[in-house]
Design a protein around this motif. Sequence first.
Motif, short mmCIF file in Angstrom:
data_model
loop_
_atom_site.label_atom_id
_atom_site.label_comp_id
_atom_site.label_asym_id
_atom_site.label_seq_id
_atom_site.Cartn_x
_atom_site.Cartn_y
_atom_site.Cartn_z
N THR B 139 0.82 -1.20 0.00
CA THR B 139 0.00 0.00 0.00
C THR B 139 0.86 1.26 0.00
O THR B 139 0.44 2.31 -0.47
CB THR B 139 -0.89 0.01 1.27
OG1 THR B 139 -1.16 -1.34 1.63
CG2 THR B 139 -2.16 0.75 1.04
N THR B 140 2.05 1.17 0.58
CA THR B 140 2.96 2.31 0.63
C THR B 140 3.93 2.28 -0.55
O THR B 140 4.32 3.33 -1.06
CB THR B 140 3.74 2.28 1.96
OG1 THR B 140 2.80 2.28 3.03
CG2 THR B 140 4.65 3.48 2.10
N ALA B 142 3.34 1.30 -3.60
CA ALA B 142 2.72 1.81 -4.83
C ALA B 142 2.88 3.34 -4.90
O ALA B 142 3.31 3.86 -5.94
CB ALA B 142 1.26 1.38 -4.92
N HIS B 188 -6.28 -2.91 2.78
CA HIS B 188 -5.78 -1.94 1.81
C HIS B 188 -4.64 -2.49 0.96
O HIS B 188 -4.41 -2.01 -0.15
CB HIS B 188 -5.43 -0.62 2.51
CG HIS B 188 -6.67 0.11 2.95
ND1 HIS B 188 -6.78 0.77 4.15
CD2 HIS B 188 -7.87 0.22 2.34
CE1 HIS B 188 -8.01 1.27 4.26
NE2 HIS B 188 -8.68 0.94 3.17
N VAL B 192 -5.02 -2.47 -3.34
CA VAL B 192 -4.02 -2.20 -4.37
C VAL B 192 -3.76 -3.45 -5.21
O VAL B 192 -3.78 -3.41 -6.44
CB VAL B 192 -2.70 -1.69 -3.74
CG1 VAL B 192 -1.59 -1.61 -4.78
CG2 VAL B 192 -2.92 -0.32 -3.10
#
Lengths: 78, 366
Positions: B139-140, B142, B188, B192
């Motif tokens: 999630t980070t 991306a 989350h 993604v």
Amino acid sequence: MCLAIPMEISRIDGYTARCTAKGIARDVSLFLMQGEPLAVGDFVMVHVGYAIQRVSPEDARSSWELFDEMLAAENGRA
Amino acid sequence: MTGAREWLSRIRDLPRDGPVKIMNVCGGHERTIALSGLRSVLPDTVALIAGPGCPVCVCPEEDVYQAIQLALRSGVMLVAFGDMLRVPVNLPKREVRSLEQAKAAGADVRAVASPREAVQLALRHPGREVVFFAAGFETTMAPVAASLLEGAPENLSVLLAGRLTWPAVRMLLESEDSCLDALIVPGHVSTVMGLGEWSFVVEAFGLPAAAAGFTPDSLLAAIYSVLRQRREGAPFLDNCYARVIRPDGNPAARDQLRRVFGITGANWRGVGPIPASGYVLRPPFDRHDARLRFPDFAQAGRKRAGDMPAGCDCARVVLGKIRPVECTLYGIACTPQSPVGPCMVSDEGACRIGWTSGERPHAAHH
């Protein structure tokens, strides 16, 4: 860091959107949302400054209510 | 929409089949579970286990050390997510043991909330080397990929400590002493990456799985789903956050991840190396690789598994082998004000979440 927050788009300028959540405004990148047409008034899930998915207004509101409750819980106990 | 109360009563109405261990691998899930007190309202037979859901907690000690040394000795501007600043490394107390202490010693260390802020700092300081210490899950990562694709200045480099979540879960399920009965799939990460990468839980291990959102009703729906799947002996990959998680996730984000990063074996603090669980910058983005730009600061010699601070039980907390209160330091030598291990530092660490939700050490420890 991993907590994502739904926000409402109030302005779009290229890949940058002005978004608001409960009175707080932030510039959010729409770069990861290419291929998903977005407009002012739409809601997106925002993580570390980037919109990662579209969400419904109802989902956004229920998440905001939850955040309020959790903040109240933290402040009451921490 | 079915509310939390309704899901809870459905769970209570299910026949009890003995103890069931359900793992979550997301700090956000654990926060909702702890702060809304789900453990205390579920049947005694249902144990909710917090697994490796905290990217700051599993960020290798040698990477934190390298970030500190870069900030102290090379004169770079070191930017990191705020959670990283207080994570301690294993050094004697008189030495600089965290980025926060490096900052106090005069290093230029700055907390950011987004990869965009790292890019903006580099643009505002064209004469400085700016190193972005990037820990995080899919999630980070991306957004990190997007920030490089959008165009980052040459004076920005990335000290990458990103991790993929599913390989750690696979490793846990493959371990001989695994006694997990079901998985709550992270909400989350799946938003993604899509749901498909979790199908191995059902197909290879025959375990029930359900993706959940971050409200108590969504988590209770997922708990009900896996309990019922187990009861009926028919596990499948359920999606209790279907309004946000699409089957193929966010295709644009997945494409950007693929264009910027390759996948490599990576070390997890307290866990050890896990194959194909880390990211590496692909050409031409590898020109932003801080490890290539500052090779003198790589500390391969520090690499070792299980490298939590002395006496700290974060390694077993991260793997869900013990609850935070079972660590003898919890709440006594280790508190949010004075953390010993990373699980008490990060907002996504199980110890920090436990403390924040009011969990206090057992009297027996005093």
